[in-house]
Write a protein that holds these residues in place. Structure first.
Motif, PDB file in Angstrom:
ATOM      1  N   MET A 187       0.831  -1.199   0.000  1.00 56.69           N
ATOM      2  CA  MET A 187       0.000   0.000   0.000  1.00 56.69           C
ATOM      3  C   MET A 187       0.872   1.257   0.000  1.00 56.69           C
ATOM      4  O   MET A 187       0.558   2.249  -0.672  1.00 56.69           O
ATOM      5  N   ASN A 188       1.969   1.203   0.734  1.00 55.11           N
ATOM      6  CA  ASN A 188       2.881   2.349   0.795  1.00 55.11           C
ATOM      7  C   ASN A 188       3.439   2.718  -0.562  1.00 55.11           C
ATOM      8  O   ASN A 188       3.607   3.898  -0.886  1.00 55.11           O
ATOM      9  N   MET A 189       3.777   1.711  -1.346  1.00 59.39           N
ATOM     10  CA  MET A 189       4.423   1.948  -2.631  1.00 59.39           C
ATOM     11  C   MET A 189       3.583   2.865  -3.521  1.00 59.39           C
ATOM     12  O   MET A 189       4.121   3.643  -4.319  1.00 59.39           O
ATOM     13  N   LEU A 190       2.275   2.778  -3.378  1.00 58.91           N
ATOM     14  CA  LEU A 190       1.384   3.655  -4.137  1.00 58.91           C
ATOM     15  C   LEU A 190       1.135   4.970  -3.405  1.00 58.91           C
ATOM     16  O   LEU A 190       1.123   6.043  -4.017  1.00 58.91           O
ATOM     17  N   TYR A 191       0.971   4.897  -2.100  1.00 63.93           N
ATOM     18  CA  TYR A 191       0.533   6.067  -1.328  1.00 63.93           C
ATOM     19  C   TYR A 191       1.602   7.160  -1.239  1.00 63.93           C
ATOM     20  O   TYR A 191       1.274   8.353  -1.330  1.00 63.93           O
ATOM     21  N   ARG A 193       3.595   8.299  -3.174  1.00 63.95           N
ATOM     22  CA  ARG A 193       3.780   9.125  -4.367  1.00 63.95           C
ATOM     23  C   ARG A 193       3.141  10.503  -4.216  1.00 63.95           C
ATOM     24  O   ARG A 193       3.470  11.427  -4.964  1.00 63.95           O
ATOM     25  N   LYS A 194       2.206  10.640  -3.285  1.00 63.62           N
ATOM     26  CA  LYS A 194       1.599  11.953  -3.050  1.00 63.62           C
ATOM     27  C   LYS A 194       2.597  12.927  -2.425  1.00 63.62           C
ATOM     28  O   LYS A 194       2.397  14.139  -2.469  1.00 63.62           O
ATOM     29  N   HIS A 197       8.584  11.303  -5.279  1.00 59.08           N
ATOM     30  CA  HIS A 197       8.708  10.351  -6.379  1.00 59.08           C
ATOM     31  C   HIS A 197      10.089   9.695  -6.246  1.00 59.08           C
ATOM     32  O   HIS A 197      11.103  10.257  -6.665  1.00 59.08           O
TER      33      HIS A 197
END
Length: 486
Positions: A187-191, A193-194, A197
């Motif tokens: 889940m972190n890998m996507l989150y 990015r806010k 990068h």
């Protein structure tokens, strides 16, 4: 960047920590009974082996990145460069960790019966790096961290009850445990990015991070050695059953510590930010609030746990685990030293870039712990391991306190001391009477816990402990605010 409310962060992290305790309260009794002492000990021994390689992969990046990243979070360009540099070094250390683990599994024939479990658990090494949870801590995003934890742990809990039914299901539980770790990082890998990068970023500046990271790594390694060497050496010098008993006691001990320090973890980025701003007034104020809060909570909590160690061990592990009661009592004593040393290390030394002082303290503690384990474990098994932990935690506390002199004014007021002593005495009386009156361990534990909590709050209110009163008022206000939103 707008700063998040530190009281809200503390409340969120406390909720997460309470859930961290709540899940083991359900899982440990179930697993210790379903898998048995030997298989449960085998699992925990495998976890202890993998933990060393998780540490090697992580080096000192988490602590270092939170401390340094907190200074750059208001500048998008700087934080992206810094985070990518730290991530690049982390990837390289992860590769090294896997190479070392592969070598160990090839040469250590005594690990053959644990090899399959170690290989499954080692998948988490990669995902800890890819998840980069330190990004969320830099931005003090404890709401996401709490929600993520709940989702993953509840899912793992359901899987455990469905797929773990007997001692033959140890591999099933190992995979479920891995999911509980990897799921959060996926889940972190996507989150994250806010916020940033991440990318592989090689530059000449990358090497400036190596020295402070390595100092923190050696400190973390020393700490892991004196924490995990108990379980590792129990497995070598005794048996899986001794590991199983000690694992239950240490989980209770670790869980109680997490509850006490939960509200302080979120302050570390803020302390680092105050130091970066040269804001000594707010730094000293926050430092004193943290210390007095910890003292107000630590002594009463572990006094109660010390008194209730026997029913706690029997409820958590079953009657066969009652031999671990003296072990848990010793760990309660160690916890007081541990929490004070945690304060000096994480709130004073690390934010003030005194990593070397922390390194010296943990190295000495590791040597003391391992040396005495070789003497005490053959004589007293898991009780001997707990004795060495008390000694090691005392060593770390004394050294961290010594090296922290000159960094902030820390004062424990007399009212705090008086209220702590009074509440602890009341808790001792309540626990003693509950154990005498009730023959049922569960009933004695429930009554003693509820009455102790109520009495603790009553003493703090009557004696006007401003730190507990402040915490309580903030929690009430938070509940009221949430109620209005609903």
């Amino acid at each position: 960047m707008t700063r998040r409310n530190i009281g809200v962060n503390a409340a969120l992290n406390t909720i997460k920590t309470l859930l961290t305790i709540a899940f083991p309260i359900v899982t440990v009794p179930y697993l210790s009974r379903t898998l048995g002492k030997s298989e449960y000990g085998k699992f925990n021994y495998s976890v202890s082996i993998v933990s060393y390689f998780v540490l090697i992969a992580g080096l000192g990046f988490t602590t270092y990145a939170i401390r340094e990243g907190a200074k750059f979070r208001g500048n998008s360009k700087q934080i992206n460069v810094f985070a990518s540099e730290a991530f690049t070094l982390n990837v390289l250390s992860t590769a090294l960790s896997y190479i070392l683990l592969a070598i160990l599994l090839m040469v250590a024939t005594q690990l053959s019966s644990y090899k399959s479990y170690i290989m499954v658990l080692s998948v988490n090494i990669l995902f800890v790096t890819l998840g980069a949870d330190w990004i969320n801590s830099i931005y003090e995003d404890y709401l996401y961290i709490t929600i993520r934890y709940i989702i993953v742990q509840v899912s793992a809990l359901v899987f455990m009850f469905v797929f773990v039914k007997s001692a033959y299901d140890l591999m099933n539980y190992t995979i479920i445990y891995l999911f509980s770790q990897v799921g959060a990082n996926l889940m972190n890998m996507l989150y994250i990015r806010k916020y940033v990068h991440l990318r592989m970023y090689f530059s000449k500046n990358i090497f400036k991070h190596v020295a402070p990271v390595m100092i923190l790594f050696v400190s973390n390694l020393a700490m892991t050695l004196y924490v995990n060497s108990d379980i590792t050496l129990l497995g070598i010098l005794k048996n899986n059953a001794a590991v199983g008993v000690y694992s239950v006691a240490s989980k209770v001990y670790a869980g109680a510590k997490q509850i006490v320090v939960a509200g302080t973890v979120v302050t570390i980025p803020r302390l680092s930010a105050y130091i970066g701003e040269k804001n000594s007034l707010d730094y000293d104020r926050l430092l004193n609030n943290i210390f007095n809060m910890l003292i107000s909570l630590t002594v009463p909590v572990f006094t109660g746990l010390f008194m209730l160690s026997n029913p706690v061990m029997k409820i958590m592990g079953g009657k066969s685990f009652s031999s671990g009661a003296p072990t848990l009592q010793l760990l309660c004593i160690a916890s007081i030293f541990s929490i004070v040393s945690y304060f000096y290390a994480q709130c004073v030394l690390i934010p003030n870039k005194r990593e070397k002082a922390f390194l010296y303290a943990t190295l000495l503690a590791a040597v003391v712990n391992i040396a005495f384990n070789f003497i005490m474990i053959p004589l007293l098994s898991h009780i001997g391991a707990a004795l060495t932990t008390v000694l090691a935690e005392l060593v770390v506390m004394l050294f961290c306190r010594h090296y922290s002199k000159g960094f902030g004014m820390i004062v424990v007021d007399k009212n705090t001391i008086l209220s702590v002593v009074t509440s602890s005495i009341v808790i001792i009386v309540i626990c003693y009477m509950s154990l005498k009156i009730f023959s049922s361990d569960i009933m004695a534990l429930i009554v003693a816990t509820v009455l102790s909590a109520v009495s603790f709050l009553a003493v703090m209110f009557v004696m006007k402990n401003v730190y507990i009163l402040s915490l309580f008022s903030k929690m009430i206000q938070k509940i009221k605010n949430n109620g209005r939103r609903l």
